[in-house]
Design a protein around this motif. Structure first.
Motif, mmCIF file in Angstrom:
data_model
loop_
_atom_site.group_PDB
_atom_site.id
_atom_site.type_symbol
_atom_site.label_atom_id
_atom_site.label_comp_id
_atom_site.label_asym_id
_atom_site.label_seq_id
_atom_site.Cartn_x
_atom_site.Cartn_y
_atom_site.Cartn_z
ATOM 1 N N ALA A 44 13.368 -46.224 34.516
ATOM 2 C CA ALA A 44 12.174 -47.057 34.330
ATOM 3 C C ALA A 44 11.052 -46.152 33.870
ATOM 4 C CB ALA A 44 11.786 -47.765 35.619
ATOM 5 N N ALA A 45 10.136 -46.736 33.124
ATOM 6 C CA ALA A 45 8.965 -46.002 32.647
ATOM 7 C C ALA A 45 7.760 -46.926 32.701
ATOM 8 C CB ALA A 45 9.177 -45.513 31.220
ATOM 9 N N ARG A 46 6.620 -46.339 33.014
ATOM 10 C CA ARG A 46 5.341 -47.058 32.908
ATOM 11 C C ARG A 46 4.558 -46.365 31.812
ATOM 12 N NH1 ARG A 46 2.377 -50.088 36.727
ATOM 13 N NH2 ARG A 46 0.768 -48.516 36.545
ATOM 14 N N LEU A 47 4.268 -47.120 30.792
ATOM 15 C CA LEU A 47 3.599 -46.580 29.610
ATOM 16 C C LEU A 47 2.304 -47.353 29.401
ATOM 17 C CD1 LEU A 47 6.803 -46.529 27.399
ATOM 18 C CD2 LEU A 47 5.859 -44.637 28.749
ATOM 19 N N GLY A 48 1.185 -46.706 29.671
ATOM 20 C CA GLY A 48 -0.099 -47.373 29.525
ATOM 21 C C GLY A 48 -0.239 -48.575 30.443
ATOM 22 N N GLY A 49 0.380 -48.528 31.605
ATOM 23 C CA GLY A 49 0.301 -49.613 32.570
ATOM 24 C C GLY A 49 1.381 -50.663 32.423
ATOM 25 N N ALA A 50 2.107 -50.658 31.309
ATOM 26 C CA ALA A 50 3.186 -51.626 31.094
ATOM 27 C C ALA A 50 4.519 -50.982 31.450
ATOM 28 C CB ALA A 50 3.205 -52.082 29.639
#
Length: 111
Positions: A44-50
Motif C-alpha cells: 500500500a502507498a499513500r501519495l499526497g494523502g490518497a
C-alpha cells in the motif's frame, strides 16, 4: 521476519513521491530472486494523502497496510509485506502477521 507453520513474512518500504516511484520500488524489490519468487508481495502507498494498494493474491492485505498507514498519518510512503507460503493455510492468523509486520516497519523506519 515472522514465521508461522512454514510461512515466512518480511516487510520493506520507503518514501514514494508518486506512482512511478512505487512501481520502481516494486520492480527493484523483485530484482532480488528471493522476493521475485515470493508467493505474495502485498503493498500500500499513500501519495499526497490518497491511498493505493494491491493484495497480490493475499486478499485484504493491501487494505490492512493502507489503513495502518492512514492511522499513522504516514504520507508519500510505500510499505510492502512479503509472504512466502509454507504449505499450510493460516486462516485469520495471516492478517495478524501482516499487522505485526507493518507495526515492526512503523516502529523501525527512518525518521
Amino acid at each position: 521476519m515472522i514465521a508461522d507453520r512454514g510461512s515466512v513474512y518480511a516487510v520493506s518500504g520507503g518514501p514514494a513521491l508518486g506512482r512511478a516511484a512505487v512501481d520502481a520500488a516494486l520492480a527493484e524489490l523483485k530484482t532480488q530472486r528471493r522476493f521475485a519468487r515470493a508467493t505474495h508481495n502485498s503493498w500500500a502507498a499513500r501519495l499526497g494523502g490518497a491511498g493505493t494498494k494491491a493484495d497480490d493474491g493475499e486478499a485484504g492485505a493491501g487494505a490492512i497496510i493502507l489503513r495502518m498507514m492512514e492511522t499513522e498519518g504516514l504520507d508519500d510512503h510505500l510499505i510492502i509485506v512479503t509472504r512466502w507460503y509454507g504449505g499450510k493455510h493460516l486462516g485469520g492468523d495471516r492478517f495478524r502477521h501482516v499487522i505485526g509486520a507493518v507495526r515492526h516497519y512503523l516502529a523501525h523506519r527512518p525518521r
